[in-house]
Design an enzyme around this catalytic site. Sequence first.
Site, PDB file in Angstrom:
ATOM      1  N   CYS A 239      12.720  53.610  30.294  1.00 39.40           N
ATOM      2  CA  CYS A 239      13.821  54.380  29.718  1.00 39.40           C
ATOM      3  C   CYS A 239      13.734  55.844  30.131  1.00 39.40           C
ATOM      4  O   CYS A 239      14.727  56.454  30.497  1.00 39.40           O
ATOM      5  CB  CYS A 239      13.795  54.289  28.196  1.00 39.40           C
TER       6      CYS A 239
ATOM      7  N   HIS B  75      21.075  55.015  21.751  1.00 38.02           N
ATOM      8  CA  HIS B  75      20.803  53.915  20.814  1.00 38.02           C
ATOM      9  C   HIS B  75      21.105  54.238  19.358  1.00 38.02           C
ATOM     10  O   HIS B  75      20.944  53.390  18.492  1.00 38.02           O
ATOM     11  CB  HIS B  75      19.366  53.430  21.000  1.00 38.02           C
TER      12      HIS B  75
ATOM     13  N   CYS C  37      16.637  59.435  23.353  1.00 35.89           N
ATOM     14  CA  CYS C  37      16.683  58.009  23.004  1.00 35.89           C
ATOM     15  C   CYS C  37      17.891  57.782  22.097  1.00 35.89           C
ATOM     16  O   CYS C  37      18.629  56.804  22.219  1.00 35.89           O
ATOM     17  CB  CYS C  37      15.423  57.585  22.260  1.00 35.89           C
TER      18      CYS C  37
ATOM     19  N   ARG D 176       8.511  49.577  28.583  1.00 38.17           N
ATOM     20  CA  ARG D 176       9.944  49.786  28.334  1.00 38.17           C
ATOM     21  C   ARG D 176      10.235  51.266  28.072  1.00 38.17           C
ATOM     22  O   ARG D 176      11.224  51.804  28.561  1.00 38.17           O
ATOM     23  CB  ARG D 176      10.396  48.939  27.136  1.00 38.17           C
TER      24      ARG D 176
END
Lengths: 279, 124
Positions: free
Chosen positions: A240, A197, A193, A236
């Site tokens: 992802c 991000h 992740c 979500r």
Amino acid sequence: MKKVFQTLALIALACGIGVTAQASTPEQDLQAFQNFFKKRFPSVEMDDYANGAYAIDPAGRENWEAIEEFPPYEPFIDDGKTMWDKPFTNGKTYSDCFPDGPAIAGKYPYWDKEKGMVMTLPLALNQCLEANGEKPLKYKKGPINNILSYIAFESRGQTTNVVIPKDDPRALQAYEDGKKFYYARRGQLNFSCASCHIQNAGMILRTEILSPALGHTTHFPVYRSKWGTVGTLHRRFSGCNQQVRAKAFKAQGEEYRNLEYFLTYMSNGLPLNGPGARK
Amino acid sequence: MIGNPKKLIGMVGAITVLAGQFIISPMASAAEGTSATEKGKALAFDRMKGNCLACHNIPGGAAPGNIAPALIAMQTRFPNKADLRRQIWDATIKNPESAMPPFGKHGALSEDEIDAVVEFIWTL
């Protein structure tokens, strides 16, 4: 000479152990996390991180603000209010489970000491339904998004304030598991992740600006144009995971609940502004 | 020991490419016009395959990302073609922090496909 090397190796080993033993506290993590973004995007006001990529993408923001003039999530809020008010078969309503009313999003997620697990809002809603003899809702798509949209809308303006209680080591463990999930690479594409991000937040992936991790949890459920509907945070998450070609985990399973616990904690201090609208 | 199989793969790859150039390109240029380089370009630009444009600017490619360096002057940056192949096969060998997917190690591209991509990238 050999002895010198051995001694050096021992010292290195000892230092290594020392570092592992002094793992950072959630408070230290939070500060480092938020400071990282403050340094990367010095002109962005802290509260604006609740607006995701639009905090750092002026062109996208203009488009988004136009969308927000006629919010695509509005009908879902209305349907959610109907759900909230409609009595169950036994005559009770959601209000009997949630006496503080619908503006409760800011209380979640929290550590449930009795159950020994992270309690999320969708989970609490389904527990209410089941306790009243109703069928639980699905966790990714469908009507759960209506009731979540209504609750999120009523909770707007509350502040993200996740607590990791110090009197239960299992809560810290859940936080640590969520943190580990966030930074672990996975899938055929080998992204964590954090790869997108944190490490590459603000960079352009094809035509999309990668949104900062800070603020990711404030605006759920979210209307995504790509979905053509409102979806949950765990939907979500699973999207992802699939994008990096990993197998998604179960919505509301332990992995995603702990991830939500960590990720929401990282946005502590930010306003809740759900439901949101995104591309 | 660890280095040898990779070298072997690299050599096999190079031989495959070499053979491929001799066998495929004369036929292809006569017929559909697909050389190893063109096959590599198609793979590099394909979103479900290399999708290099997601992160790299590539001459001739539309809507590139800016996460990773532009793919230019490749022969200056990788004088040894085997090094370029290794970088595409698994960029985390050289830089553990690299976000680049390990296309060979994780099988996102087959060994043959990597060979073709290397041929294309090498021309940039």
